[in-house]
Design an enzyme around this catalytic site. Structure first.
Site, PDB file in Angstrom:
ATOM      1  N   CYS A   2     -11.078 -15.620  -2.377  1.00 40.47           N
ATOM      2  CA  CYS A   2     -11.254 -16.955  -2.054  1.00 40.47           C
ATOM      3  C   CYS A   2     -10.314 -18.412  -1.870  1.00 40.47           C
ATOM      4  CB  CYS A   2     -12.138 -17.380  -3.285  1.00 40.47           C
ATOM      5  SG  CYS A   2     -13.903 -16.932  -3.999  1.00 40.47           S
ATOM      6  N   ARG A  27      -6.695 -13.719   2.742  1.00 44.51           N
ATOM      7  CA  ARG A  27      -7.108 -13.621   1.402  1.00 44.51           C
ATOM      8  C   ARG A  27      -7.713 -12.964   1.550  1.00 44.51           C
ATOM      9  NH1 ARG A  27      -4.511 -18.516  -0.817  1.00 44.51           N
ATOM     10  NH2 ARG A  27      -6.433 -18.761  -2.433  1.00 44.51           N
ATOM     11  N   TRP A  77     -15.037 -14.127  -1.953  1.00 41.98           N
ATOM     12  CA  TRP A  77     -14.595 -13.073  -2.048  1.00 41.98           C
ATOM     13  C   TRP A  77     -15.573 -13.151  -3.640  1.00 41.98           C
ATOM     14  CZ3 TRP A  77     -12.969 -10.075  -6.102  1.00 41.98           C
ATOM     15  CH2 TRP A  77     -12.195  -8.325  -6.256  1.00 41.98           C
ATOM     16  N   ASN A 103     -12.940 -21.925  -6.118  1.00 41.13           N
ATOM     17  CA  ASN A 103     -12.314 -21.287  -5.458  1.00 41.13           C
ATOM     18  C   ASN A 103     -11.167 -20.236  -7.093  1.00 41.13           C
ATOM     19  OD1 ASN A 103     -10.263 -18.668  -5.945  1.00 41.13           O
ATOM     20  ND2 ASN A 103      -8.875 -19.893  -4.745  1.00 41.13           N
ATOM     21  N   GLY A 104     -12.133 -19.372  -8.018  1.00 36.47           N
ATOM     22  CA  GLY A 104     -11.813 -18.851  -9.626  1.00 36.47           C
ATOM     23  C   GLY A 104     -13.276 -18.248  -9.925  1.00 36.47           C
ATOM     24  N   GLU A 487       3.652   3.876  -4.769  1.00 37.68           N
ATOM     25  CA  GLU A 487       3.577   3.130  -2.956  1.00 37.68           C
ATOM     26  C   GLU A 487       2.622   3.776  -2.413  1.00 37.68           C
ATOM     27  OE1 GLU A 487       3.127  -0.023  -3.484  1.00 37.68           O
ATOM     28  OE2 GLU A 487       3.287  -0.945  -1.581  1.00 37.68           O
ATOM     29  N   LYS A 491      -0.836   2.742  -0.578  1.00 37.06           N
ATOM     30  CA  LYS A 491      -0.898   1.855   1.103  1.00 37.06           C
ATOM     31  C   LYS A 491      -1.873   2.874   1.468  1.00 37.06           C
ATOM     32  CE  LYS A 491       0.576  -0.796   0.945  1.00 37.06           C
ATOM     33  NZ  LYS A 491       1.123  -1.754   0.374  1.00 37.06           N
ATOM     34  N   GLU A 494      -5.402   1.944   0.230  1.00 38.71           N
ATOM     35  CA  GLU A 494      -5.801   0.474   0.654  1.00 38.71           C
ATOM     36  C   GLU A 494      -6.532   0.253   2.074  1.00 38.71           C
ATOM     37  OE1 GLU A 494      -2.388  -1.027   0.274  1.00 38.71           O
ATOM     38  OE2 GLU A 494      -3.554  -2.883  -1.661  1.00 38.71           O
ATOM     39  N   HIS A 510       1.046  20.424 -14.722  1.00 37.90           N
ATOM     40  CA  HIS A 510      -0.024  19.802 -15.870  1.00 37.90           C
ATOM     41  C   HIS A 510      -1.395  19.769 -15.859  1.00 37.90           C
ATOM     42  CE1 HIS A 510       3.514  20.479 -18.505  1.00 37.90           C
ATOM     43  NE2 HIS A 510       4.035  19.582 -17.219  1.00 37.90           N
ATOM     44  N   LYS A 609      -5.764 -10.727  -0.542  1.00 36.57           N
ATOM     45  CA  LYS A 609      -4.368 -10.968  -0.741  1.00 36.57           C
ATOM     46  C   LYS A 609      -3.712 -11.327  -1.574  1.00 36.57           C
ATOM     47  CE  LYS A 609      -0.491 -11.057   1.936  1.00 36.57           C
ATOM     48  NZ  LYS A 609      -0.062  -8.989   1.524  1.00 36.57           N
TER      49      LYS A 609
HETATM   50  C1  AGP Z   1      -0.442  -4.457  -2.188  1.00 36.91           C
HETATM   51  O1  AGP Z   1      -0.619  -3.609  -0.459  1.00 36.91           O
HETATM   52  C2  AGP Z   1      -1.921  -5.555  -2.857  1.00 36.91           C
HETATM   53  N1  AGP Z   1      -2.451  -5.767  -2.614  1.00 36.91           N
HETATM   54  C3  AGP Z   1      -2.212  -5.922  -3.684  1.00 36.91           C
HETATM   55  O2  AGP Z   1      -1.143  -4.405  -5.196  1.00 36.91           O
HETATM   56  C4  AGP Z   1      -0.752  -6.604  -4.472  1.00 36.91           C
HETATM   57  O3  AGP Z   1       0.704  -5.938  -4.417  1.00 36.91           O
HETATM   58  C5  AGP Z   1      -1.135  -7.180  -6.009  1.00 36.91           C
HETATM   59  O4  AGP Z   1      -2.336  -7.845  -6.082  1.00 36.91           O
HETATM   60  C6  AGP Z   1      -0.300  -8.343  -6.338  1.00 36.91           C
HETATM   61  O5  AGP Z   1      -0.030  -8.766  -5.718  1.00 36.91           O
HETATM   62  P1  AGP Z   1       1.164  -9.821  -5.871  1.00 36.91           P
HETATM   63  O6  AGP Z   1       2.723  -8.739  -4.924  1.00 36.91           O
HETATM   64  O7  AGP Z   1       0.848 -11.305  -4.906  1.00 36.91           O
HETATM   65  O8  AGP Z   1       1.254 -10.702  -7.031  1.00 36.91           O
END
Ligand code: AGP
Length: 614
Positions: A2, A27, A77, A103-104, A487, A491, A494, A510, A609
């Site tokens: 948002c 965002r 969002w 927003n919230g 990670e 990626k 996502e 396992h 974001k």
């Molecule tokens: C990263 O690619 C993601 N979009 C997400 O996991 C992000 O790292 C997470 O939401 C934490 O955000 P921040 O680093 O702004 O706290």
């Protein structure tokens, strides 16, 4: 997650709002809307999906809206209710006189809604936000003062909010307030801007006011009145934003993500400047405000973060324990805040966050601070809520990251962890001098090595094409690169929506090994060092189950050619620094797969974001 914008001044408002919303697109959102104050009444326009749909919706009204100079806007969002036009903001009260963007999340919206329905309010949407519109309007009916109505209404609201509100009967007046959600006010000449984040206002002004929780600002073209929740007048503090308006351009790259991947060598260079001059000079880290005696005797560190930042934290744990011998716990913020954590004034708590606004991490930080811990924040946003909670602040200076998938901010967080771990190791004398020198010298070579990888990215692109039709993907690694596997998988998930999972390679047998057959790609992050041979054996086990084997390696060992179907080679690097080098091809791999599949790389579905709700 948002984004809100608002404007009151002398300029045509529509373009300011739409442009502001565009700057907040990063965002993540699924619908949008604006409310414009027109001579007769406030008018609301909304659309599902991308901002271009809202622009289309507005096009026939451009002439009648051209002279308006006050309005609010929102990208939503979805949390409560599907991403439809009805649920998009702005929301209004029964008669449409009061309009808000939010927003919230309002936690007690169900109780409030029942109460308001009993009073005759008719709800049009499934959102929690509409409750606030009715609540404020109801109180306004009694007190006939918008500011007062907002102050009284927010006392009844539980949860997080940033709000921007207009009322037909309150000429040229925007009322804004916030609690546990970001909000910045830009101060211009005879005008004010409101936004969830700086990019929406930076091209208009560098003068800004950050509201603190529960403050209410009343804005007209000529005046700003700032009050606390009880109406006591406060003096606003105007700050000068350390931002340049040019930051948000793709600079010729197809996507922000690709541009941000390519910025990484310079990001590391920028971080090292002034902190690490040569391999023989000590690390300078004046940002750490813990005194050296306390650092020497520190016996516990906790690191809290989410998502990609959590993976950086896991590598941070590995190197701090290795270099300094201090036990480090790492925990996802969302877990940390709902259990009885053992934290006190003897614990150093490190919060890691690209945005500095992630709700779970912010709450965790506040909890630890209340227990007396020293709070060290590693963030890309020195102007964020987390930065304001910090006792020590290490800004990672990666520059604004627009793509929702974090890339350069991750590499910047890792670089900052290396500096911190080396700095503490020097203070504690916990590492042999020659090892320190070797690591510092290795750090200084990283930018050049990343440039070498970027110069040969076609090999990674080819690999990405080869495996792009897969439905699942497994990443394996051991030791310091286990978080790299997590990670890498994150990626890919996502941005391509392929079901990717990272495992510590020793865990394969396992359980996960049951998943392997000739359709499953398994990528081994095979960096030379302490676990190389072990990982090779784990890769053999996967190969024996017919998995499609890919190696990401800095070894030129010939036996890899028989074991792996595809090999991505990276430059030699000391094992302890290899997570930075290993991550670059994994970012590119995810990028090229998603791009090849035609996905919306910079704004993947369902993601935001800045995750400002718990
Ligand atoms: C990263 O690619 C993601 N979009 C997400 O996991 C992000 O790292 C997470 O939401 C934490 O955000 P921040 O680093 O702004 O706290």
């Amino acid at each position: 997650m948002c984004g809100i914008v608002g404007y009151v001044g002398k300029k045509p408002v529509l373009d300011i709002l739409l442009d502001g919303l565009e700057q907040l697109e990063y965002r993540g959102y699924d619908s949008s809307g604006v409310a414009i104050k027109c001579p007769d009444a406030i008018k609301v326009y909304k659309a599902e999906g991308k901002l271009s749909n809202l622009r289309e919706e507005l096009a026939p009204h451009a002439y009648e809206l051209a002279k308006s100079t006050m309005g609010i806007g929102h990208i939503r969002w979805a949390t409560h209710g599907a991403p439809t036009v009805i649920n998009a903001h702005p929301h209004t009260c029964n008669c449409g006189n009061l309009v808000i963007v939010h927003n919230g999340i309002i936690e007690n919206y169900k109780e409030l809604k029942e109460e308001l329905e009993a009073k005759g309010c008719v709800f049009k949407s499934q959102t929690d936000t509409e409750t606030i519109a009715h609540l404020i309007a109801n109180i306004y009916g009694e007190v006939k003062d918008l500011t007062k109505a907002v102050q009284l209404a927010t006392k009844r609201i539980q949860g997080a909010y940033a709000l921007c509100i207009m009322h037909n009967d309150e000429k040229d007046k925007l009322v804004v307030t916030k609690r546990n959600a970001p909000l910045v006010i830009g101060v211009g000449e005879h005008e004010f801007y409101v936004a969830s984040d700086v990019p929406a206002i930076i091209k208009h002004t560098k003068r800004a006011i950050y509201l603190t929780d529960n403050q209410v600002a009343v804005l007209t073209p000529e005046t700003m009145v700032l009050q606390d929740e009880n109406g006591k007048e406060l003096t606003p503090k105007v700050e000068i934003l350390p931002w340049e308006p040019v930051a948000l351009s793709k600079m010729g790259y197809k996507h922000f993500m690709l541009k941000e991947i390519h910025e990484q060598p310079d990001v590391i260079r920028n971080i090292l400047v002034g902190k690490l001059h040569t391999s023989n000079s000590p690390i300078i880290l004046d940002e750490v405000k813990v005194n050296k005696e306390t650092l020497k005797n520190l016996n516990r560190i906790q690191v809290i973060a989410c998502g990609t930042s959590l993976h950086a934290a896991m590598i941070g744990k590995y190197i701090i324990e290795d270099f300094c011998g201090i036990p480090v716990d790492v925990e996802a913020s969302s877990e940390y805040i709902y259990r009885k954590t053992v934290t006190d004034e003897h614990t150093l708590v490190i919060g890691v966050s690209q945005s500095g606004e992630t709700a779970d991490t912010l709450t965790a930080i506040k909890q630890s601070k209340a227990r007396g811990s020293h709070i060290l924040i590693i963030t890309n946003r020195p102007d964020s809520a987390m930065a304001r909670e910090a006792d020590s602040l290490i800004p990672v200076s990666a520059g604004i990251e627009v793509s929702v998938a974090a890339t350069k901010s991750y590499i910047a967080q890792l670089t900052s962890f290396y500096l911190l771990a080396l700095y503490m190791a020097e203070i504690k004398s916990s590492m042999p001098a020659d090892k320190l020198t070797e690591l510092k010298s290795g750090l200084l070579t990283l930018p050049q090595k990343i440039e070498q990888i970027l110069a040969h990215k076609e090999n990674i692109q080819k690999c990405a094409r080869k495996y792009s039709s897969t439905r699942d993907f497994i990443y394996i690694a051991r030791g310091i690169n286990y978080p790299t596997a997590l990670e890498g998988a994150l990626k890919l998930k996502e941005i391509s929506y392929i079901n990717a999972t990272g495992y510590p390679a020793g865990e394969l047998k396992h359980g996960p090994i049951a998943m392997l057959d000739e359709t499953m790609p398994v990528l081994s992050i095979l960096m030379k060092g302490s676990v190389y041979e072990k990982l090779l054996s784990n890769s053999e086990e996967a190969k024996a189950r017919n998995a499609r084997m890919i190696a990401l390696t800095n070894s030129d060992d010939e036996k890899l050619d028989d074991l792996f179907d595809y090999i991505i080679r990276v430059p030699e690097i000391e094992e302890l620094l290899s997570p930075i080098i290993a991550m670059i091809p994994l970012q590119l791999m995810a990028y090229y797969i998603a791009e090849f599949l035609g996905k919306d790389v910079d704004q993947p579905r369902n993601l935001a974001k800045s995750v400002t709700v718990e």
